[in-house]
Design a protein around this motif. Sequence first.
Motif, PDB file in Angstrom:
ATOM      1  N   THR A 118       0.838  -1.198   0.000  1.00  0.00           N
ATOM      2  CA  THR A 118       0.000   0.000   0.000  1.00  0.00           C
ATOM      3  C   THR A 118       0.876   1.252   0.000  1.00  0.00           C
ATOM      4  N   GLY A 119       0.276   2.393  -0.365  1.00  0.00           N
ATOM      5  CA  GLY A 119       0.990   3.677  -0.311  1.00  0.00           C
ATOM      6  C   GLY A 119       2.253   3.620  -1.146  1.00  0.00           C
ATOM      7  N   ILE A 120       3.377   3.950  -0.520  1.00  0.00           N
ATOM      8  CA  ILE A 120       4.651   3.982  -1.243  1.00  0.00           C
ATOM      9  C   ILE A 120       5.081   2.575  -1.671  1.00  0.00           C
ATOM     10  N   ALA A 121       4.427   1.549  -1.143  1.00  0.00           N
ATOM     11  CA  ALA A 121       4.740   0.156  -1.506  1.00  0.00           C
ATOM     12  C   ALA A 121       3.773  -0.400  -2.562  1.00  0.00           C
ATOM     13  N   ASP A 122       2.943   0.480  -3.140  1.00  0.00           N
ATOM     14  CA  ASP A 122       1.941   0.008  -4.110  1.00  0.00           C
ATOM     15  C   ASP A 122       2.569  -0.115  -5.499  1.00  0.00           C
ATOM     16  N   ILE A 123       3.380  -1.128  -5.657  1.00  0.00           N
ATOM     17  CA  ILE A 123       4.122  -1.288  -6.911  1.00  0.00           C
ATOM     18  C   ILE A 123       3.200  -1.536  -8.103  1.00  0.00           C
ATOM     19  N   GLU A 124       2.057  -2.158  -7.878  1.00  0.00           N
ATOM     20  CA  GLU A 124       1.141  -2.384  -9.003  1.00  0.00           C
ATOM     21  C   GLU A 124       0.641  -1.052  -9.560  1.00  0.00           C
ATOM     22  N   GLU A 125       0.345  -0.139  -8.657  1.00  0.00           N
ATOM     23  CA  GLU A 125      -0.090   1.185  -9.084  1.00  0.00           C
ATOM     24  C   GLU A 125       1.010   1.876  -9.898  1.00  0.00           C
ATOM     25  N   PHE A 126       2.232   1.742  -9.434  1.00  0.00           N
ATOM     26  CA  PHE A 126       3.369   2.352 -10.133  1.00  0.00           C
ATOM     27  C   PHE A 126       3.475   1.815 -11.564  1.00  0.00           C
ATOM     28  N   ILE A 127       3.326   0.513 -11.705  1.00  0.00           N
ATOM     29  CA  ILE A 127       3.446  -0.095 -13.040  1.00  0.00           C
ATOM     30  C   ILE A 127       2.279   0.337 -13.931  1.00  0.00           C
ATOM     31  N   LYS A 128       1.078   0.406 -13.346  1.00  0.00           N
ATOM     32  CA  LYS A 128      -0.075   0.874 -14.135  1.00  0.00           C
ATOM     33  C   LYS A 128       0.138   2.315 -14.603  1.00  0.00           C
ATOM     34  N   LEU A 129       0.660   3.151 -13.704  1.00  0.00           N
ATOM     35  CA  LEU A 129       0.904   4.547 -14.087  1.00  0.00           C
ATOM     36  C   LEU A 129       1.955   4.635 -15.186  1.00  0.00           C
ATOM     37  N   ALA A 130       2.979   3.794 -15.099  1.00  0.00           N
ATOM     38  CA  ALA A 130       4.012   3.795 -16.136  1.00  0.00           C
ATOM     39  C   ALA A 130       3.369   3.466 -17.483  1.00  0.00           C
ATOM     40  N   ALA A 131       2.518   2.440 -17.510  1.00  0.00           N
ATOM     41  CA  ALA A 131       1.856   2.062 -18.764  1.00  0.00           C
ATOM     42  C   ALA A 131       0.983   3.209 -19.265  1.00  0.00           C
ATOM     43  N   GLN A 132       0.272   3.844 -18.346  1.00  0.00           N
ATOM     44  CA  GLN A 132      -0.580   4.982 -18.729  1.00  0.00           C
ATOM     45  C   GLN A 132       0.221   6.114 -19.336  1.00  0.00           C
TER      46      GLN A 132
END
Length: 647
Positions: free
Chosen positions: A105-119
């Motif tokens: 979660t939060g700063i550890a939400d790596i899935e969110e990071f990868i989704k944002l990169a794709a976006q």
Amino acid sequence: MRKLSSVLLTLTYIALSSSLAESQHTLSVDNFVSERTFEIDYENNTFVRDGKPFQFVGGSFHYFRAMPQTWQRKLRTMRAAGLQVVTTYVEWSLHAPKDGVYDFTGIADIEEFIKLAAQEDLLVILRPGPYICAERDNGGLPYWLLHKYPNILLRTDDEDYKREVAKWYSVLMPKMQKFFYANGGPIIMVQVENEYGSFYACDENYKLWIRDETLKYTQSHAVLFTNDGPGMLRCGKIPNVLATLDFGAADDSSIDQYWKTLRKFEKKGPLMNSEYYPGWLSHWQEQFQKVDTKLLLRPLEKMLEDKASVNLYMFYGGTNFGFTAGANDGGPGNYNSDITSYDYDAPMTESGDTTEKYFALRELISKYFPLPDIEVPENLRKVKLPDVHLKPYSVLLDLNGRRHLSSFTVTSLNPMTFEALNQNSGFILYETKLPNVKRDPVLLKINELRDRAYIYVNRQFVGVLSRENKIDSLPISSMLGEDLQIIVENEGRINYGIANDFKGIIGNVQYNSVILLNWTMTGFPLENYRQIDDLVSVLRRKYGSNRTASIKSYLRSGPTIFHGEFILKESEIADTYLDPTLWGKGIAFINGFNLGRYWPIVGPQITLYVPKEILRIGTNKITMLELERAPENGLVSFTDTPNLEGY
Ligand SMILES: *[C@@H]1O[C@H](CO)[C@@H](O)[C@H](O)[C@H]1NC(C)=O
Ligand SMILES: *[C@@H]1O[C@H](CO)[C@@H](O)[C@H](O)[C@H]1NC(C)=O
Ligand SMILES: *[C@@H]1O[C@H](CO)[C@@H](O)[C@H](O)[C@H]1NC(C)=O
């Protein structure tokens, strides 16, 4: 050509890309109709993406070094420089802070990071380690491995280590699988181990094991690779895994030489520099390391002309918030702790701003790859705030400090390590009685101190010992008293060089030739800000402003908790930098967020980056745990310009 099988468009990708379609920058339309493949054409020495030769420039940005609210903007800034790829490590110790406890979660939400990169139209290179170096505590390996298995041989064929890695990958990798390129996501490559060629063990069995453990999840859906310095390939190369290099600015003939070296181990396949250094890391007590933009451009051009793919490490460096900074082993007995900032003199600053280096690289990259049709984000506004007045409240060694901030008290014959006591970071207080020897003064010596010790006799400061400065003894007058207190600071586990960097007092403590026994150890992990807040509230209620002791007398009797408040208007919520110039060494919290270590006495870093995301409209709280000195007026300031060069 080693042809990897490919997988048709999956439902996951449709789900992912329909949200992408709404964003300004979509992946190419081809992706919706053709097979997604990312593979290596060994004969033609190239990567092949969706059937076409593919060369790229990427940049490293570690999600765990920036506030999650800022990830998207920073990724966009990278894309706007013409980069096609973002590269990140995965930090095991962040995601598994305790044995069996996981956090995404939060700063550890790596899935969110990868989704944002794709976006943001970036492909992703994943470096899951599990050892990552990265100037992070213990190179990203959780401290609790050393608690659970004191004799563990990290990064080797050790059964305990392998079992724990397998368990971690069984948690992490299923979350990553949908993001592998052939499964519809942005992850094109996955690293196996990390600069293993530089590690003493050179364990062939382990290399094959970690390869297969990674392959179990990636199968043919992402390309596996290793990276090593040019001289480190012998132990770095893993069979059937693409070997790539790490090197910084060099002249053309040196680069030719590096490729030649690579070719001895990887006869064919695409050339790649996985870590091209546009800046460099810095330690405390040395100059801030910089790389001149002028020196960077020609080598990048040369590599691109050579048809190599290049990843810039770091493109955005960020911050080692809290206790996450590591240390480097500079050869036998040389311990160098990393500064809190990971600005790295990278093309983007710690707050994510662009620099002259950014634009020079962008211009060069644009000659090889089309720039996307997006604006380079404007630099963020910074604020300078009025000085804040902090008051001393308590020292760790007094009754209030112990009651509120300690997590345990244990006794044992010999001193125990942080890891044996199951404490990750912060401080441990070691106490015992000094024997009566008929000498004055007497030499107090700590054998294997890790890393820094504040020595008190009868709760009065007598001096500091330091692993960093190779000072392990000091004279004590027997006149001072008989209660010995030693506060040991963990300054960050070594991330490169030796493994198993246990913290605390590793050997014994001598008083002349007498070995001191019967220790009481009290842990101050300072992980839970609520405890600090409670301590301050209790003492405010009790004494109000009626304290007479000077700041100096507080600091003489132990590491001191300082606290203050400041009010912000909406217009003042912006990135800023805490400037503790006249302070000594310690850690600073704002609204409970640990900004990291400060140490302006030695530099080079003076200011601590304060991201606007932790500030609030109205009352804000600042707490500093100061170990050495503070201005008698208790003032600390906030500036609009970072100072990382105060050496
Ligand atoms: C290498 O490239 C050439 C020309 O583009 C192509 O004809 C050939 O099939 C490729 N080789 C392999 C093994 O794919
Ligand atoms: C340490 O403690 C033990 C048990 O209480 C005691 O017998 C011994 O004398 C102590 N040793 C020293 C050096 O104080
Ligand atoms: C502070 O000192 C004043 C004067 O001695 C006293 O009246 C007041 O009660 C004290 N406040 C607290 C919180 O102790």
